[in-house]
Design a protein around this motif. Structure first.
Motif, PDB file in Angstrom:
ATOM      1  N   VAL A 142       0.687  -1.093  -0.541  1.00 26.63           N
ATOM      2  CA  VAL A 142       0.188   0.038   0.071  1.00 26.63           C
ATOM      3  C   VAL A 142       0.892   1.648   0.151  1.00 26.63           C
ATOM      4  N   HIS A 143       0.732   2.383  -1.206  1.00 29.94           N
ATOM      5  CA  HIS A 143       2.007   3.444  -0.818  1.00 29.94           C
ATOM      6  C   HIS A 143       0.337   4.212  -0.281  1.00 29.94           C
ATOM      7  N   LEU A 144       1.652   5.205   0.857  1.00 30.71           N
ATOM      8  CA  LEU A 144       1.336   6.128   1.183  1.00 30.71           C
ATOM      9  C   LEU A 144       1.132   7.296   1.153  1.00 30.71           C
ATOM     10  N   ASN A 145       0.358   7.471   0.603  1.00 29.93           N
ATOM     11  CA  ASN A 145      -0.061   9.105   0.706  1.00 29.93           C
ATOM     12  C   ASN A 145      -0.025  10.084   1.113  1.00 29.93           C
ATOM     13  N   LEU A 146       1.240  10.441   2.481  1.00 33.97           N
ATOM     14  CA  LEU A 146       1.030  12.052   2.990  1.00 33.97           C
ATOM     15  C   LEU A 146       1.078  13.573   2.663  1.00 33.97           C
ATOM     16  N   GLN A 147       0.676  13.849   2.812  1.00 35.36           N
ATOM     17  CA  GLN A 147      -0.125  15.511   3.344  1.00 35.36           C
ATOM     18  C   GLN A 147       0.336  16.518   3.732  1.00 35.36           C
ATOM     19  N   GLU A 148       1.340  17.412   4.153  1.00 34.98           N
ATOM     20  CA  GLU A 148       0.929  18.210   5.257  1.00 34.98           C
ATOM     21  C   GLU A 148       0.002  19.517   5.159  1.00 34.98           C
ATOM     22  N   MET A 149      -0.988  19.782   5.776  1.00 34.78           N
ATOM     23  CA  MET A 149      -1.742  20.732   4.964  1.00 34.78           C
ATOM     24  C   MET A 149      -2.443  21.276   6.432  1.00 34.78           C
ATOM     25  N   SER A 150      -2.917  22.430   6.282  1.00 31.16           N
ATOM     26  CA  SER A 150      -3.952  23.259   7.466  1.00 31.16           C
ATOM     27  C   SER A 150      -5.185  21.837   8.112  1.00 31.16           C
ATOM     28  N   SER A 151      -5.422  22.297   9.438  1.00 28.54           N
ATOM     29  CA  SER A 151      -7.121  21.646   9.910  1.00 28.54           C
ATOM     30  C   SER A 151      -7.495  21.639   8.257  1.00 28.54           C
ATOM     31  N   THR A 152      -8.310  22.817   8.654  1.00 28.63           N
ATOM     32  CA  THR A 152      -8.644  23.391   7.479  1.00 28.63           C
ATOM     33  C   THR A 152      -8.697  23.073   6.600  1.00 28.63           C
ATOM     34  N   GLN A 153      -7.822  22.930   6.020  1.00 26.93           N
ATOM     35  CA  GLN A 153      -7.297  22.297   4.583  1.00 26.93           C
ATOM     36  C   GLN A 153      -7.648  20.512   4.936  1.00 26.93           C
ATOM     37  N   VAL A 154      -7.011  20.145   5.486  1.00 28.05           N
ATOM     38  CA  VAL A 154      -7.998  18.558   5.766  1.00 28.05           C
ATOM     39  C   VAL A 154      -9.081  18.441   6.225  1.00 28.05           C
ATOM     40  N   ALA A 155      -9.518  19.181   6.417  1.00 30.75           N
ATOM     41  CA  ALA A 155     -11.150  19.100   6.370  1.00 30.75           C
ATOM     42  C   ALA A 155     -12.069  19.067   5.004  1.00 30.75           C
ATOM     43  N   GLU A 156     -11.417  19.967   4.217  1.00 30.11           N
ATOM     44  CA  GLU A 156     -12.075  20.775   2.978  1.00 30.11           C
ATOM     45  C   GLU A 156     -12.088  19.327   2.241  1.00 30.11           C
ATOM     46  N   SER A 157      -9.969  18.850   2.350  1.00 25.38           N
ATOM     47  CA  SER A 157      -9.602  17.912   1.069  1.00 25.38           C
ATOM     48  C   SER A 157     -10.385  16.396   1.488  1.00 25.38           C
ATOM     49  N   LEU A 158     -11.183  16.229   2.305  1.00 24.44           N
ATOM     50  CA  LEU A 158     -11.850  15.177   3.210  1.00 24.44           C
ATOM     51  C   LEU A 158     -13.436  15.133   2.089  1.00 24.44           C
ATOM     52  N   VAL A 159     -13.929  16.265   2.690  1.00 20.69           N
ATOM     53  CA  VAL A 159     -15.016  16.678   1.660  1.00 20.69           C
ATOM     54  C   VAL A 159     -15.056  17.403   0.097  1.00 20.69           C
ATOM     55  N   ASP A 160     -13.995  17.700  -0.701  1.00 20.10           N
ATOM     56  CA  ASP A 160     -13.657  16.950  -1.811  1.00 20.10           C
ATOM     57  C   ASP A 160     -13.471  16.000  -2.238  1.00 20.10           C
ATOM     58  N   GLU A 161     -12.715  14.915  -1.299  1.00 23.50           N
ATOM     59  CA  GLU A 161     -12.387  13.185  -1.562  1.00 23.50           C
ATOM     60  C   GLU A 161     -10.686  13.713  -2.384  1.00 23.50           C
ATOM     61  N   SER A 162     -10.054  14.351  -1.905  1.00 20.07           N
ATOM     62  CA  SER A 162      -8.958  13.977  -2.540  1.00 20.07           C
ATOM     63  C   SER A 162      -8.300  13.164  -1.617  1.00 20.07           C
TER      64      SER A 162
END
Length: 297
Positions: free
Chosen positions: A121-141
């Protein structure tokens, strides 16, 4: 051409005897002979040289045997890939995390354990702010998020992984350093310039600091802003002000900086594991379960 025809052919080719091959396959000999003849007609080549005493592969049969084995091996591989993907053992897992998350020992331990358990399994780890984490979950990125507490949209769910105290970050020459070895109250920093994340960064800590300061009877003066915690700590070391950060940042040792526990009752922060409701791949589920176990230890 059916896959069973290839399996029948390989069995006969390996046994060089229709009777023994039929026993291996668990069928009777006459249907096996008929299936091999049908395969030869479909291929358009004689695959076996038959006599009353023996069965041998023809030249065409020897070449066909190699290709038939490759075909069945590829089919088995495809089935294995599908099975492992279903079990969450194969693919890519996209994880968004706040910059402070890796400083909590259970999180890097869980990532290491997951990589050991699921090396494909390839882990694609992306550092971001907490707000960006929530937004990225919503847009399924991303599929899984690690963030500090923030109001979440209804489409997301959270699990609190851990809590940790907040600490004051002081310049080593600050007058409060020697009198605060057991900690200090945020009110003692009321007149200090603060070095902190900008409001627009969405760290999750900005609103918490404002609430703590309000409860302590003051409004903080933000003299300098920085988007990275390492930069904030460095600016405190340079004497530009004080700051408040999660205690896990104490692992960062920078000359000229001292950390002091905040004694205010609400001076704690959490790390949340956040996902979209009702949407969880097997590999995401495996990661969540592993991380939850590590955090509980």
């Amino acid at each position: 051409m059916e896959l069973r025809h290839l399996r029948y052919f390989i069995a006969v080719a390996e046994e060089l005897h229709f009777g023994r091959a039929a026993q291996v396959l668990g069928i009777s000999q006459p249907p096996l002979s008929q299936q091999i003849q049908a395969l030869e007609q479909e291929v358009g080549a004689r695959l076996f040289e038959r006599t009353n005493r023996r069965v041998e592969l023809s030249e065409a049969g020897r070449l066909f045997l190699h290709e038939a084995r490759l075909v069945l091996a590829q089919v088995d591989k495809a089935a294995d890939v599908a099975r492992r993907a279903q079990l969450g053992e194969l693919g890519e897992l996209k994880i968004g995390f706040t910059s402070s998350a890796p400083f909590n020992s259970s999180i890097p331990q869980a990532i290491f354990a997951f990589r050991q358990a699921f090396p494909a399994v390839h882990l694609n780890l992306q550092e971001m702010s907490s707000t960006q984490v929530a937004e990225s979950l919503v847009d399924e990125s991303i599929q899984v998020g690690l963030m500090r507490p923030l109001p979440l949209p209804d489409s997301l769910s959270m699990v609190e992984l851990m809590r940790e105290p907040l600490v004051a970050v002081l310049n080593a020459d600050h007058p409060l350093v020697h009198s605060s070895e057991r900690g200090l109250h945020l009110a003692q920093l009321a007149e200090e310039p603060f070095v902190f994340f900008p409001r627009s960064y969405g760290s999750g800590l900005y609103a918490q600091l404002l609430n703590l300061a309000r409860d302590a009877g003051f409004s903080p003066h933000f003299a300098q802003e920085a988007g990275e915690a390492m930069t904030i700590i460095g600016l405190v070391a340079a004497g530009l002000g004080v700051s408040v950060l999660p205690a896990s940042y104490q692992r960062i040792r920078i000359d000229g900086v001292v950390y002091r526990t905040l004694l205010d009752q609400e001076a704690v922060t959490a790390v949340w594991l956040v996902q979209r409701k009702g949407v969880q791949t097997p590999m995401a589920q495996a990661f969540v379960e592993l991380l939850t176990r590590k955090a509980a230890v």
